[in-house]
Scaffold this active site. Structure first.
Site, PDB file in Angstrom:
ATOM      1  CG  HIS A 117     -15.012   6.536  -1.791  1.00  8.75           C
ATOM      2  ND1 HIS A 117     -15.470   7.433  -0.875  1.00  8.75           N
ATOM      3  CD2 HIS A 117     -15.820   5.451  -1.699  1.00  8.75           C
ATOM      4  CE1 HIS A 117     -16.521   6.914  -0.242  1.00  8.75           C
ATOM      5  NE2 HIS A 117     -16.750   5.719  -0.741  1.00  8.75           N
ATOM      6  CG  ASP A 148     -18.212  -1.807   0.730  1.00  8.96           C
ATOM      7  OD1 ASP A 148     -17.602  -1.575  -0.314  1.00  8.96           O
ATOM      8  OD2 ASP A 148     -18.966  -0.980   1.286  1.00  8.96           O
ATOM      9  CG  HIS A 161     -19.362   6.147   2.770  1.00  9.89           C
ATOM     10  ND1 HIS A 161     -18.403   5.535   3.540  1.00  9.89           N
ATOM     11  CD2 HIS A 161     -19.377   5.492   1.596  1.00  9.89           C
ATOM     12  CE1 HIS A 161     -17.876   4.546   2.854  1.00  9.89           C
ATOM     13  NE2 HIS A 161     -18.444   4.500   1.681  1.00  9.89           N
TER      14      HIS A 161
END
Lengths: 328, 222
Positions: A54, A107, A216
């Site tokens: 990212h 996460d 993603h």
């Protein structure tokens, strides 16, 4: 792909980061990027992290007025708790540490484990979850809204507050306020290719686009025949404005997914401004560029954050990081 | 309870270390397949992540082999948490750590004790991840496996029969995720478009159990 071997994509990039950005301390082995000179006396430390792919998020946002440390995971894979614990220890001045976590199952789990371990080591930790993606409608039966473009707003505005010496509860409060005031919507014109797979992660034929994508390489919720930049702007602006219903000026991020040229992004920014005007939403500040990307995906996302005087002041405050720099 | 008093304590550290060795090889072989399953409904990295974790676990445990089955599972779980990342690292790590802790420090355990350990592990995993049956996750392989394990013990089976039954049930459970709509994890963002794909996490869970069954069979035939 411009790589050596797929397994080393992340450490190779970190070696480059270390070579280029000498005002940051890059631990290539343990995968932690820390602002040089940290911890800063009396300042809250800001730690974020997430899967790689990212860029410039998150490592490119380490520096004065934004993150104090970043923990890059493998490509599209959250970092492990050891990294966040190490980062927290490196940036804690005694004023505590804020974890900025994008809302993805991995996460959340890894940062939760890390927060517990860091607190065991005597670091006061607060967490903010970023979940701004309106494309996820069915929050009850999913992992909930994803964290995407608003991450940049949270990191910038909370980072500016920390730079001013605000205490942990206030920095965390601003971070939460920014997340609650932010919405995003993304569109893909092509799938992205992960190094591990060596090819596109989903099949998106030429002449079609995918609405409501995340960052993603996961497909979105709906596929349509190719639309013009203006039509995509209308769909994106409607999605975020309908959901947020802003009644004050907004910060606007017109974000590229990685493979869309700035020439196209600026044309798209013009269409987004037009569409915002049509919805009677006034835009206080706009940032255009590839900031929260998805490897080599073509496409864009629109993020808005309703901003009051304080948030505007924090937005304009000095920032000095590899990817965002003004006022210094 | 399902206590079977005369089961032999035939599961020791050496057996679980052989399992770790075998499962690392199986994950190596199946990594591309797991990644393929993860492409249409995830982010195409489950194989690579599992391979990295089990390679690290095998290396660490070869250097310092624990001497109880509980310690073996705890050490593997720690390695997975520290090296895998994503959701699978904490979830598999918690599963094995909790299972290992439940086994305590006995030098060898019975099949019933292993089953109780696995149940503690699955409870920990469910508590952490919040998935229920038919959410299209690892749980869809693991819960049926626990039930089959118990049923085999109740029917008078020993370790080999129990783990073989558990492995079959896990494989069936993984296959049965295909028609489900995902309600947890990254696949959930796809809504109805997650239907028609087998869940990679349930598939890797089944691999762990089929490899355990193979390892136990080899041990009892040698």
């Amino acid at each position: 792909m411009l790589i050596n071997v797929p397994e080393n994509v992340v450490p190779d990039a970190l070696r480059g980061f270390a070579a280029v950005h000498t005002d940051l301390t890059v631990d290539v082995e343990r995968r932690v990027i820390v602002r040089r000179g940290a911890p800063y006396d009396g300042q809250v430390g800001l730690v974020s992290g997430g899967g790689s792919g990212h860029e410039p998020l998150h490592g490119g946002f380490v520096g004065r007025g934004m993150l104090t440390a970043a923990c890059p995971g493998e490509v599209f894979t959250s970092p492990v708790p050891d990294q966040m614990v190490r980062a927290a220890a490196a940036v804690d001045s005694g004023a505590g540490v804020l974890f900025i976590v994008k809302n993805y199952t991995g996460d959340v789990l890894n940062f939760d484990m890390a927060a517990e371990l860091a607190e065991d080591e005597g670091v006061q930790v607060a967490k903010v979850l970023v979940n701004d993606d309106v494309a996820v409608t069915d929050s009850l039966y999913t992992a909930g809204r994803r964290g995407t473009g608003a991450t940049l707003f949270v990191e910038k505005l909370a980072g500016a507050a920390a730079d001013e010496g605000a205490p942990l509860d206030r920095v965390a409060g601003i971070a939460r306020r920014v997340n609650e005031a932010s919405r995003s919507f993304g569109v893909a014109l092509s799938a992205c290719s992960t190094p591990a797979k060596g090819g596109p992660t989903f099949d998106l034929p030429e002449g079609e686009l995918e609405l409501g994508v995340g960052i993603h390489g996961e497909p979105g919720r709906e596929r349509r025949a190719m639309m013009t930049s203006g039509e995509i702007a209308d769909v994106s602006v409607d999605a975020v404005v309908d959901d947020l219903q802003p009644d004050a000026p907004v910060l606007l991020l017109v974000n590229g997914m990685g493979a869309t040229p700035l020439l196209e992004l600026y044309g798209f920014a013009a269409e987004v401004h037009r569409a915002m005007g049509a919805r009677k939403v006034s835009v206080a500040r706009t940032l255009v560029g590839n900031y929260v990307t998805s490897l080599d995906m073509a496409g864009a996302s629109v993020t808005i954050c309703q901003a009051d005087e304080e948030l505007l002041r924090l937005w304009d405050a000095p920032v000095s990081t590899p990817a965002l720099r003004w006022g210094c | 309870m399902n206590a079977v008093p005369d089961l032999p304590a035939d599961i020791d550290a050496a057996l679980l270390l052989r399992w770790l060795d075998a499962v690392t090889s199986v994950i190596e072989q199946e990594a591309d397949h797991l990644t393929q399953l993860d492409s249409p409904i995830g982010d195409a990295d489950h194989g690579a992540n599992m391979r990295r974790g089990f390679r690290a676990a095998r290396t660490a445990l070869e250097q310092e082999p624990p001497d109880t089955p509980g310690a073996v599972l705890v050490a593997i779980g720690r390695q997975l948490i520290s090296t895998v990342g994503g959701a699978s690292g904490p979830l598999y790590g918690t599963l094995l750590r909790r299972a290992g802790k439940a086994l305590g420090d006995a030098p060898a355990v019975t099949a019933a004790e292993l089953r109780d350990g696995l149940r503690a592990g699955v409870d920990g995993l469910v508590q952490l991840g919040g998935a229920k049956l038919e959410d299209k996750t690892m749980v869809d392989a693991l819960l049926p496996a626990l039930d089959a394990f118990t049923a085999a013990l109740d029917a008078g089976g020993g370790t080999e029969q129990a783990v073989t039954a558990a492995a079959s049930a896990a494989e069936e459970g993984a296959t049965a995720t295909t028609p489900l709509r995902a309600r947890k994890g990254r696949a959930s963002y796809l809504g109805d478009r997650s239907i028609g794909h087998q869940d990679p996490g349930a598939t890797s869970s089944a691999l762990l159990l089929t490899t355990l069954a193979d390892t136990v069979r080899k041990a009892s035939s040698s």
